[in-house]
Design an enzyme around this catalytic site. Structure first.
Site, PDB file in Angstrom:
ATOM      1  NE  ARG A   1       3.686   2.853  -7.798  1.00  0.00           N
ATOM      2  CZ  ARG A   1       4.473   3.651  -7.362  1.00  0.00           C
ATOM      3  NH1 ARG A   1       4.952   4.203  -6.271  1.00  0.00           N
ATOM      4  NH2 ARG A   1       5.267   4.601  -8.378  1.00  0.00           N
ATOM      5  CG  ASN A   2      -4.842  -1.381  -2.331  1.00  0.00           C
ATOM      6  OD1 ASN A   2      -5.505  -2.072  -2.970  1.00  0.00           O
ATOM      7  ND2 ASN A   2      -4.958  -1.441  -0.921  1.00  0.00           N
ATOM      8  CB  ALA A   3      -4.525  -3.842  -7.669  1.00  0.00           C
ATOM      9  CG  HIS A   4      -7.892  -5.432  -3.620  1.00  0.00           C
ATOM     10  ND1 HIS A   4      -8.339  -6.544  -4.202  1.00  0.00           N
ATOM     11  CD2 HIS A   4      -6.501  -6.053  -3.104  1.00  0.00           C
ATOM     12  CE1 HIS A   4      -7.563  -7.688  -4.060  1.00  0.00           C
ATOM     13  NE2 HIS A   4      -6.651  -7.584  -3.260  1.00  0.00           N
ATOM     14  CE  LYS A   5      -6.928   2.723  -0.712  1.00  0.00           C
ATOM     15  NZ  LYS A   5      -6.124   3.470   0.294  1.00  0.00           N
TER      16      LYS A   5
ATOM     17  CG  ASP B   1      -5.324   7.032   5.018  1.00  0.00           C
ATOM     18  OD1 ASP B   1      -5.273   5.892   4.562  1.00  0.00           O
ATOM     19  OD2 ASP B   1      -4.843   7.393   6.115  1.00  0.00           O
TER      20      ASP B   1
ATOM     21  N   GLY C   1      -9.032  -6.460   3.058  1.00  0.00           N
ATOM     22  CA  GLY C   1      -8.945  -5.974   4.479  1.00  0.00           C
ATOM     23  C   GLY C   1      -9.907  -6.549   5.353  1.00  0.00           C
ATOM     24  CE1 TYR C   2      -8.971  -5.065  10.621  1.00  0.00           C
ATOM     25  CE2 TYR C   2      -8.610  -3.180   9.088  1.00  0.00           C
ATOM     26  CZ  TYR C   2      -7.988  -4.047  10.047  1.00  0.00           C
ATOM     27  OH  TYR C   2      -7.131  -3.742  10.694  1.00  0.00           O
ATOM     28  CG  ASP C   3     -14.100  -5.335   2.499  1.00  0.00           C
ATOM     29  OD1 ASP C   3     -14.261  -4.480   3.412  1.00  0.00           O
ATOM     30  OD2 ASP C   3     -13.976  -5.479   1.188  1.00  0.00           O
TER      31      ASP C   3
END
EC number: 3.6.1.66
Length: 197
Positions: free
Chosen positions: A8-12, A69, A151-153
């Protein structure tokens, strides 16, 4: 046939759909099944969490399910944040809080080498699961740069590049990232299986 992306992570979800060629599959996500509960990612490794998400979503929906993951593994931090990457600064933390903590942890070190690692899992509707891994090595810089990604991008510069993941175009990132490498491998190794769905 239907394949559910177990997130449910739209970016992923956007990244996976941009990278993976699903051909004739009808691609759904956990967003399409609002009544199923979120999978609790309490495994001690990326592999365990990916498998758990894929299997639970497959069993809940009766469809094949693909899950991943991912984690940032920093050498001087003994592989941390690793499996705790999304909640490095605490359970309900933000991307900004995670980045701030990472920069604090690395303030006194000269070794800033790191890698992003993704484990993807594919489960059939009965819970039989298989996994693959993708790795993107690089380094952590000392200041946020770029506005793409998540995230860490903004802190991660992949080897062979001078720009962070957050500065690279989506096309470039989606061809070299850890998730891209795992999904590219899956399209080769699972091609025959996926063609039969």
């Amino acid at each position: 046939m239907k394949l559910v992306i177990a997130t449910r992570n739209a970016h992923k979800l956007e990244e996976i759909k941009a990278i993976f060629n699903f051909k004739s599959l009808e691609v759904l996500s956990a967003f399409d099944f609002p009544d199923i509960p979120d999978v609790i990612e309490d495994g001690g490794t990326l592999e365990v969490n990916a498998e758990k998400k894929a299997v639970e979503i497959a069993l809940a929906t009766g469809c094949w399910a693909l899950a991943d993951d991912s984690g940032l593994e920093v050498n001087s931090l003994d592989g941390a944040p690793g499996v705790y990457s999304a909640r490095y600064a605490g359970e309900e933390c933000s991307y900004a809080a995670n980045n701030e903590k990472l920069l604090r942890e690395l303030a006194e070190t000269t070794d800033r080498s790191a890698r992003f690692r993704t484990v993807i899992a594919l489960s059939d509707p009965k819970g039989n699961v298989r996994t693959l891994e993708g790795i993107c090595p690089g380094m952590i810089i000392n200041k946020l740069r770029g506005t793409n990604g998540f995230g860490y991008d903004p802190l991660f510069v992949p080897n062979g590049h001078s720009e962070t993941f957050a500065e690279l175009s989506n096309e470039v990132k989606n061809s070299i990232s850890h998730r891209a490498r795992a999904l590219q491998k899956a399209q080769v190794e699972w091609a025959e299986l996926l063609s039969r769905l």
